[in-house]
Design a protein around this motif. Structure first.
Motif, PDB file in Angstrom:
ATOM      1  N   VAL A  67       1.136   4.074  -3.110  1.00 57.07           N
ATOM      2  CA  VAL A  67       0.873   5.505  -2.913  1.00 57.07           C
ATOM      3  C   VAL A  67       2.073   6.337  -3.355  1.00 57.07           C
ATOM      4  CG1 VAL A  67       0.537   7.310  -1.160  1.00 57.07           C
ATOM      5  CG2 VAL A  67      -0.826   5.210  -1.071  1.00 57.07           C
TER       6      VAL A  67
ATOM      7  N   ALA B 176      -1.022   6.855   2.958  1.00 54.61           N
ATOM      8  CA  ALA B 176      -0.949   5.390   2.951  1.00 54.61           C
ATOM      9  C   ALA B 176      -1.531   4.805   4.237  1.00 54.61           C
ATOM     10  CB  ALA B 176       0.497   4.942   2.771  1.00 54.61           C
TER      11      ALA B 176
ATOM     12  N   SER C 281      -2.227   1.060   5.226  1.00 59.16           N
ATOM     13  CA  SER C 281      -0.849   0.570   5.236  1.00 59.16           C
ATOM     14  C   SER C 281      -0.388   0.282   6.664  1.00 59.16           C
ATOM     15  CB  SER C 281       0.089   1.604   4.608  1.00 59.16           C
ATOM     16  OG  SER C 281       1.431   1.351   4.956  1.00 59.16           O
TER      17      SER C 281
ATOM     18  N   ILE D 197       0.838  -1.206   0.000  1.00 54.54           N
ATOM     19  CA  ILE D 197       0.000   0.000   0.000  1.00 54.54           C
ATOM     20  C   ILE D 197       0.870   1.253   0.000  1.00 54.54           C
ATOM     21  CG2 ILE D 197      -1.738   1.315   1.276  1.00 54.54           C
ATOM     22  CD1 ILE D 197      -2.789  -1.332   2.385  1.00 54.54           C
ATOM     23  N   LEU D 198       1.871   1.278   0.869  1.00 51.35           N
ATOM     24  CA  LEU D 198       2.775   2.424   0.923  1.00 51.35           C
ATOM     25  C   LEU D 198       3.501   2.597  -0.406  1.00 51.35           C
ATOM     26  CD1 LEU D 198       4.199   4.702   2.472  1.00 51.35           C
ATOM     27  CD2 LEU D 198       5.827   3.001   3.338  1.00 51.35           C
TER      28      LEU D 198
END
Length: 329
Positions: free
Chosen positions: A183, A237, A242, A179-180
């Protein structure tokens, strides 16, 4: 007749903000110029941006700088530590004279001191600054204390955007948080994040440059403010789920709380009621705010978080008009 004005200046690593008034303190104009942190840009460049802000402020109120007089000016600057303050005072004075600007009283104070004064109008209290860097500072009467003196503080994670960016880069390097990474990649590819580097550096090269900070004092391409840009996307995020982004922000909140308690202990107000004001872009994160309130309440239940009374540049103006404090406070 010579017109007299007062100027308040808040100078940082990304911009310099100045306000101008007459003796009644009513702000007549506000201007923004380039950065004025002498540690990042040198004494001459930092002072030049400060002088430019004064010229722009005079021009905005329709005053001829050759006929006007600055009755008092206070500059609160990041990077204006004990060694730099007298040097900045001398350089600003030199450049003002070169421009033919008359300034009767010039004061140079640290941005930390200015933030404290602006938050409480000179009354007792503790401030948290969490922008590019992170610091907690408190003052009770004539006694003051800074979290920089906390020998037990975390080596790197001190609650500012720079340190959040450092640890996010470490996560991105090992690619453990999809996820991080998503982004960051999306915003890098769109030019929103580090767009000024995209024509010559790819994302992996930027991450590698950031990671130099764990072993070297400087990076090859980026500045601390560039690394701090990543904090915004860590927050995005985290809001998107995240786990590592949440962990980084939570750890940052914890360190800020520990630093508040350290300062309160040194000022002998721990366990008592005291006010805490917050400054900086990192504190705007809802995740950081939530964890900070929770952790601070757990260790200092009588601490009251409040908004600053005045913006820093207005606090500087008040110091200039009131002729408060020495010019190298």
């Amino acid at each position: 007749m010579v017109e007299g004005f007062y100027v308040g200046i808040d100078g940082g690593g990304t911009k310099t903000r100045a306000v101008i008034s007459k003796e009644n303190g009513q702000v007549l104009a506000e201007v923004v110029t380039g950065p004025s942190n002498p540690n990042y840009y040198g004494l001459e460049k930092a002072a030049a941006n400060i002088v430019e802000s004064i010229l722009k402020a005079l021009n905005k109120v329709g005053a001829d700088y050759r006929a006007a007089k600055i009755l008092g000016c206070c500059c609160g600057l990041s990077g204006a530590g004990p060694k730099n303050r007298p040097k900045m005072h001398a350089e600003i004075t030199l450049q003002l004279k070169a421009k033919g600007i008359v300034c009767q009283r010039l004061k140079v104070v640290s941005d930390t001191f200015l933030s404290w004064y602006s938050a409480f109008a000179g009354e007792d209290g503790i401030i948290i600054i969490s922008g590019t860097g992170g610091i907690v500072y408190g003052r009770v009467g004539s006694n003051d204390m800074s979290s920089y003196l906390n020998i037990e503080k975390a080596r790197l994670l001190r609650g500012g955007g720079f340190h959040i960016g450092l640890y996010a880069a470490k996560v991105l390097k090992v690619n453990t948080d999809s996820i991080l990474r998503k982004v960051v990649e999306e915003n890098f590819n769109s030019g929103k994040l580090w767009g000024k580097f995209s024509h010559r550096l790819d994302l992996s090269m930027i991450i590698q440059d950031i990671l130099r900070c764990f072993d070297h004092p400087e990076m090859n391409f980026l500045k601390r403010s560039d690394v701090a840009e990543l904090a915004k996307y860590v927050d995005i995020a985290a809001e998107s789920g995240s786990p590592w982004a949440k962990r980084i922000l939570k750890a940052s909140s914890r360190q800020i709380s520990v630093n508040v308690q350290y300062v309160a202990n040194k000022l002998r107000i721990s366990g008592q009621q005291f006010s805490v004001a917050v400054f900086g872009s990192v504190i705007k994160s809802m995740i950081v705010k939530r964890h900070l309130r929770s952790k601070l309440f757990a260790i200092e239940p009588f601490a009251k978080i409040q908004d600053p009374r005045y913006p820093p540049e207005v606090g500087a103006l008040m110091i200039a008009i009131g002729n408060l404090y020495h010019d190298i406070s």
